[in-house]
Scaffold this motif. Structure first.
Motif, short mmCIF file in Angstrom:
data_model
loop_
_atom_site.label_atom_id
_atom_site.label_comp_id
_atom_site.label_asym_id
_atom_site.label_seq_id
_atom_site.Cartn_x
_atom_site.Cartn_y
_atom_site.Cartn_z
N ARG B 432 0.83 -1.20 0.00
CA ARG B 432 0.00 0.00 0.00
C ARG B 432 0.86 1.25 0.00
NH1 ARG B 432 -3.77 -1.53 4.40
NH2 ARG B 432 -5.29 -2.85 3.39
N PHE B 433 1.92 1.22 0.81
CA PHE B 433 2.77 2.40 0.86
C PHE B 433 3.46 2.62 -0.47
CE2 PHE B 433 6.83 4.49 1.76
CZ PHE B 433 6.32 5.67 2.25
N ARG B 434 3.83 1.53 -1.12
CA ARG B 434 4.50 1.65 -2.41
C ARG B 434 3.54 2.27 -3.42
NH1 ARG B 434 4.90 -1.40 -7.02
NH2 ARG B 434 6.81 -1.01 -8.20
N GLN B 435 2.30 1.79 -3.43
CA GLN B 435 1.32 2.36 -4.36
C GLN B 435 1.14 3.84 -4.10
OE1 GLN B 435 -2.13 -0.06 -3.89
NE2 GLN B 435 -1.90 -0.88 -5.96
N PHE B 436 1.03 4.18 -2.83
CA PHE B 436 0.85 5.58 -2.47
C PHE B 436 2.04 6.40 -2.94
CE2 PHE B 436 2.37 8.54 0.81
CZ PHE B 436 1.51 9.58 0.55
N ARG B 437 3.22 5.84 -2.76
CA ARG B 437 4.43 6.56 -3.13
C ARG B 437 4.48 6.78 -4.64
NH1 ARG B 437 9.18 4.38 -4.18
NH2 ARG B 437 8.47 2.38 -3.43
N LEU B 438 4.15 5.76 -5.40
CA LEU B 438 4.16 5.87 -6.85
C LEU B 438 3.18 6.95 -7.31
CD1 LEU B 438 4.38 2.17 -8.04
CD2 LEU B 438 6.15 3.91 -8.05
N GLU B 439 2.00 6.93 -6.72
CA GLU B 439 1.00 7.92 -7.11
C GLU B 439 1.47 9.32 -6.76
OE1 GLU B 439 -1.52 7.75 -8.89
OE2 GLU B 439 -1.48 5.57 -9.13
N ARG B 440 2.04 9.43 -5.60
CA ARG B 440 2.51 10.74 -5.16
C ARG B 440 3.58 11.26 -6.10
NH1 ARG B 440 5.64 10.38 0.10
NH2 ARG B 440 7.16 9.75 -1.47
N ASP B 441 4.51 10.38 -6.46
CA ASP B 441 5.58 10.78 -7.37
C ASP B 441 5.00 11.23 -8.70
OD1 ASP B 441 7.25 10.19 -5.40
OD2 ASP B 441 8.09 8.35 -6.29
N LYS B 442 4.01 10.49 -9.17
CA LYS B 442 3.41 10.81 -10.46
C LYS B 442 2.76 12.18 -10.41
CE LYS B 442 1.61 7.15 -12.73
NZ LYS B 442 0.53 6.18 -12.95
N GLN B 443 2.05 12.44 -9.32
CA GLN B 443 1.38 13.72 -9.21
C GLN B 443 2.36 14.86 -9.12
OE1 GLN B 443 -1.22 13.25 -6.00
NE2 GLN B 443 -2.81 12.31 -7.28
N ARG B 537 -5.27 18.44 -18.91
CA ARG B 537 -5.87 17.14 -19.17
C ARG B 537 -5.02 16.02 -18.56
NH1 ARG B 537 -6.15 17.07 -24.89
NH2 ARG B 537 -7.45 18.91 -24.72
N LYS B 538 -3.70 16.21 -18.80
CA LYS B 538 -2.80 15.19 -18.24
C LYS B 538 -2.93 15.13 -16.72
CE LYS B 538 1.78 13.55 -19.31
NZ LYS B 538 3.10 13.92 -19.81
N ALA B 539 -2.91 16.30 -16.15
CA ALA B 539 -3.00 16.34 -14.68
C ALA B 539 -4.32 15.76 -14.20
CB ALA B 539 -2.84 17.78 -14.20
N ALA B 540 -5.40 16.05 -14.99
CA ALA B 540 -6.70 15.53 -14.60
C ALA B 540 -6.71 14.02 -14.66
CB ALA B 540 -7.78 16.11 -15.53
N GLN B 541 -6.07 13.49 -15.70
CA GLN B 541 -5.99 12.02 -15.80
C GLN B 541 -5.22 11.45 -14.61
OE1 GLN B 541 -4.24 11.31 -19.54
NE2 GLN B 541 -6.18 11.36 -20.67
N ASP B 542 -4.09 12.08 -14.36
CA ASP B 542 -3.29 11.60 -13.21
C ASP B 542 -4.10 11.68 -11.94
OD1 ASP B 542 -1.25 11.10 -14.83
OD2 ASP B 542 -0.12 12.94 -14.39
N ALA B 543 -4.82 12.80 -11.84
CA ALA B 543 -5.58 13.00 -10.61
C ALA B 543 -6.67 11.96 -10.48
CB ALA B 543 -6.18 14.39 -10.61
#
Lengths: 258, 657
Positions: B432-443, B537-543
């Motif tokens: 879970r932490f890894r997923q969170f970290r990946l998402e955070r990095d992407k954002q 748009r990109k940011a919206a997709q990421d979001a």
């Protein structure tokens, strides 16, 4: 793979053999008192129960030797022969023994019946038991008492149920129920039926309460009816208490040591 | 002759008579190979490597493991999974050492206990391979707490039938025993020390040595499970001391003394061997000695069964694997018994003997029923965890039910499922932490990209309209204080400012230039808007992706800064535009207006697409200003909002900028 730990208590077969042995003084007294008809009754009961047991074992595809290695059926037959009066017709005795052994095997053998087979057989045949039981047999009562005490001393029986029963009986002596103490059937049921764990609660307090409740019921009925033949009444009371045993067990769990 | 100890329920435990002149412990001949189980340790040698006696073979893998040392010199043949001499004979990694017979040893270094702290002592004992009942002799977390020790109990009680190793140890190595206790006293500094022994005659030998140290010898006369740690502490410690006192087994104490005082790692132990004639004899055996070697030494012929442990707690081991199973530290006793076929288990007759004798006041018949059904939860409710596995219920059962075996099996099973559950929870948390970290990095990356795009657009526009028409300095200092996201707002602001200025200047005289500049500006604005739209748009997709992932932080302060800046700029722009409109020629106005409208239309389209995803925005302040100016800004604002506000566009973040 089982561990070969040391055994501190006799095995089941030996235990049953010792229980059977404890009936020996009672059998001897009966033979001395009654002579030949008692011997015939005893042999008839023993043979019929043994044969019924072997038939049941064969039908259940169990080894036949179990019948005499674990002398459950012999104990049943001997108890019935001691309990029923000498004048009982041979057919009735046979039927009683067969019914008791069949009842035991109906539920899967030694350790499984919810009610004691001797009680069931006694209660079922009570309408046909014409003559009253041999009452006030002091010698037989004493012999049976001695056998029961020996079993208690050997720690083969739990003392709680007989103690609870006797306590109530002694306390209620002023009610005029002292004649109960001289009934051989009472001592037989106390020492060999009520100490059977399958039809009594297993916790010590539960057993004490079981014995006291049975004694209370027995004394009150005896005081109310003044009926000489107490055996079917006792059998009914004990069957009732057996039915209540799981409830007593559930209500009286000992506190665990943490 | 020892007295019979009466158990609850009236049973007596027959204990073997112990003579005063019992035969001394014999030393086992060196076995050809040693089988060393790697329990909670990791090997630090390779197969094929030549090792010397006392050389370390494995390190503890956790704070609960102990190190392993070579009991003799030889060569490591293999490290492979083999059956262990444990209940159920589980498979575990085993190190097989072929002895070369030379027994070459590393030199030993005597230690100095006076400089040791409890923690360093615990660590040293762990490195020396001295094990207690659970893990190292001194638990590391206990040693780390450094709390005062009110009572130290040395447990020399040995009341299980057939066990004789500790008694032999006390008789033969009394000096080493006393020295070891003195060492422990020196390091641990307990308020008092109690030696718990089970027989009076052998304690007399110790009395003299013990009395001069001021220790207390306590003879334990309570029935059988008196040698348990908990029972001893309950019996010997006062209520105030009970929580913090320590109970150490005597054999491990002697090993600890040898390890600290002489630097000798723990490589052997005393084992009681019970032969067919029930004669216990003690033998000093190396750890890892195959059980078959030991039993052959005890005189067992073919067709024997192995019982590992004493008369009550012992468990059977498969005799055909006696070569593969090695002695370990907890092997106190080995019995060579021929297979007992007479013991056939029958059904429970509810005699209640097990219940009478249970020292923990449990109901073994109920426990057995639930253990047979593999109903671990219910078994725990009936107190399986309180069972000390003393084996008394098994010994008194007339039906000869394998009560102890089933309790041990279920308890071990429960333990392993608990461990697996713990590991699974740990792994799940990590994932879970890894997923969170990946998402955070992407954002963060998307935000950075959007910011960079906006800055680049602004730069390009500045270079295109390089004309030095700026009358006032850009509010760079104020903008830099805002977060990265505010950069986009700045860019938009700067953009619109230039546009206004262009239109005002064109009102004066250079109308053609101004129109061209306005056209360029509007085109630039269109490009800017397109890029911002793409970024949005990109940011919206990421979001949208991130919204499913979960928790994240929003820089709300930056957002409010952004809002304030936007409002300010809108006010400025409104004032300027009013002034421009007052002066402008209608023709120029038309041209300018057309360009502006064009750009505005494009931006509006971008805004719409962004709004489809975005949360409702608070554009009240902007709407009060001129709509055109707001639309100019909108694209950039959208991008910023989509980056910051929409990403956590979830119920837990109701407040958007």
């Amino acid at each position: 793979m089982t561990s070969t730990t040391m055994r501190l208590a006799p095995s089941l077969a030996r235990r049953q053999g010792l229980t059977l042995l404890a009936l020996l003084p009672g059998v001897l007294v009966l033979l001395m008192q009654q002579g030949r008809p008692a011997l015939i009754n005893l042999l008839l009961a023993l043979y019929s129960s043994l044969l019924t047991d072997m038939t049941c074992q064969a039908s259940r595809k169990q080894p036949l030797a179990t019948s005499w290695r674990q002398p459950d059926c012999l104990l049943t037959g001997l108890m019935l022969a001691l309990m029923l009066p000498m004048a009982t017709p041979a057919g009735l005795l046979l039927a009683a023994c067969m019914m008791a052994v069949l009842w035991r095997h109906l539920f899967g053998g030694t350790a499984h019946g919810p009610f004691h087979p001797v009680l069931v057989s006694l209660l079922m045949l009570s309408p046909w038991l014409a003559s009253p039981l041999p009452a006030q047999n002091i010698a037989l009562s004493l012999a049976l008492l001695a056998g029961g005490v020996w079993l208690l001393w050997r720690r083969l029986n739990a003392w709680q149920v007989p103690a609870g029963f006797c306590l109530v009986l002694l306390v209620s002596l002023p009610l005029g129920t002292g004649w109960l103490l001289l009934q051989p059937a009472l001592w037989l049921l106390l020492g060999w039926v009520m100490t059977d764990g399958n039809s009594t609660p297993i916790t010590p307090r539960g057993r004490l309460i079981h014995g006291q409740a049975a004694g209370l019921l027995c004394v009150s009925f005896a005081a109310l009816t003044h009926k000489a033949d107490i055996t079917p009444l006792l059998a009914a009371i004990l069957l009732l208490m057996s039915a209540a045993a799981p409830l007593v067990d559930q209500l009286l769990q000992p506190r665990q040591r943490t | 002759m020892r007295r019979f100890l009466s158990l609850p329920g009236g049973f007596t435990l027959p204990l073997p008579s112990r003579k005063h002149d019992s035969p001394p412990a014999s030393v086992l001949p060196l076995p050809p190979r040693l089988v060393l189980g790697l329990q909670q340790c990791l090997p630090c040698v390779q197969p094929g490597q030549q090792v010397l006696k006392y050389q370390r073979l494995a390190d503890a893998d956790s704070e609960y493991g102990v190190a392993l040392h070579a009991p003799t010199s030889g060569r490591i043949i293999a490290i492979q999974p083999q059956a262990q001499a444990l209940p159920g004979a589980p498979l575990a990694d085993t190190l097989i050492l072929e002895a070369d017979g030379r027994d070459e040893a590393l030199p030993l270094q005597a230690g100095d206990p006076s400089r040791l702290t409890p923690l360093s002592l615990a660590l040293q004992l762990q490195d020396m391979g001295v094990a207690g009942n659970h893990g190292p002799l001194l638990a590391l977390d206990w040693a780390m707490q450094q709390c005062a020790l009110p009572l130290l109990i040395i447990n020399a009680v040995e009341d299980e039938p057939y066990l004789a190793a500790t008694a032999t140890l006390l008789e033969e190595q009394a000096e080493a025993f006393v020295a070891a206790i003195a060492m422990l006293e020196q390091v641990l500094r307990p308020a008092r020390i109690v030696l718990a022994v089970s027989q009076t005659d052998s304690s007399e030998a110790l009395q003299a040595a013990v009395s001069q140290h001021g220790w207390q010898v306590s003879t334990i006369n309570t029935p059988y499970p008196a040698g348990d740690e908990t029972t001893l502490i309950r019996q010997l410690a006062s209520p105030a001391e009970a929580a913090h006192s320590l109970c150490l087994p005597a054999d491990a104490v002697v090993a600890a003394g040898a390890a600290i005082l002489h630097g000798q790692p723990c490589i052997s132990r005393l084992v009681t061997l019970v032969d067919k004639l029930d004669r216990p004899g003690s033998v000093q055996a190396l750890l890892g000695t195959p059980l078959s070697h030991l039993l052959n030494f005890a005189g067992a012929k073919a067709n024997y069964a192995i019982t590992h442990g004493g008369g009550l707690r012992g468990y059977a081991l498969p005799a055909d694997q006696a070569d593969a199973m090695g002695l370990h530290w907890h092997s106190q006793c080995l019995q060579a018994r021929t297979p007992d076929t007479a013991g056939q288990q029958q059904d429970c007759i509810r005699c209640g003997d097990c219940l009478r004798i249970c020292p923990s006041k449990l109901q073994p018949q109920e426990l057995y029923w639930h253990c047979q059904q593999d109903n671990v939860e219910t078994a725990n409710a009936w107190g399986l965890q309180d069972c000390t596995l003393c084996g008394l219920c098994d010994a008194v059962c007339p039906s000869q039910l394998p009560l102890l075996d089933s309790f041990r099996h279920t308890a071990l099973q429960y333990q392993s499922t608990q461990q697996q559950q713990q590991q699974a929870d740990h792994a799940r948390q990590r994932h879970r932490f890894r997923q969170f970290r990946l998402e955070r990095d992407k954002q963060e990356k998307a935000q950075r990209l959007a910011a960079r795009a906006a800055e680049q657009a602004a730069k390009r526009e500045q270079t295109a309209t390089a004309a030095p028409q700026e009358n006032k300095p850009t509010p760079a200092a104020a903008d830099k204080q805002a977060a990265i996201a505010a950069a986009m707002a700045r860019a938009a602001q700067r953009n619109s400012q230039h546009l206004e200025k262009q239109s005002t200047s064109s009102a004066d005289d250079r109308q053609a230039d101004a129109r061209a500049a306005a056209m360029a500006a509007s085109r630039q604005a269109a490009i800017d808007a397109a890029m911002a739209r793409a970024a949005a748009r990109k940011a919206a997709q990421d979001a949208a992706k991130a919204a499913s992932a979960g928790s994240q932080q929003v820089d709300t302060t930056a957002a409010s800064d952004d809002k304030q800046a936007l409002i300010q700029s809108a006010m400025q722009r409104a004032a300027m535009q009013k002034a421009a409109q007052a002066n402008a020629a209608p023709a120029n106005m038309d041209a300018d207006k057309k360009a502006l409208i064009e750009a505005a239309m494009q931006r509006a389209a971008a805004q719409k697409t962004a709004q489809a995803n975005a949360a409702p925005t608070s554009m009240d302040a902007d709407k009060k200003a001129l709509i055109e100016a707001a639309m100019q800004r909108a694209a950039a604002q959208k991008a910023a909002q989509a980056d910051k506000a929409h990403a956590p566009g979830k119920p837990e973040k109701p407040e958007n900028t």
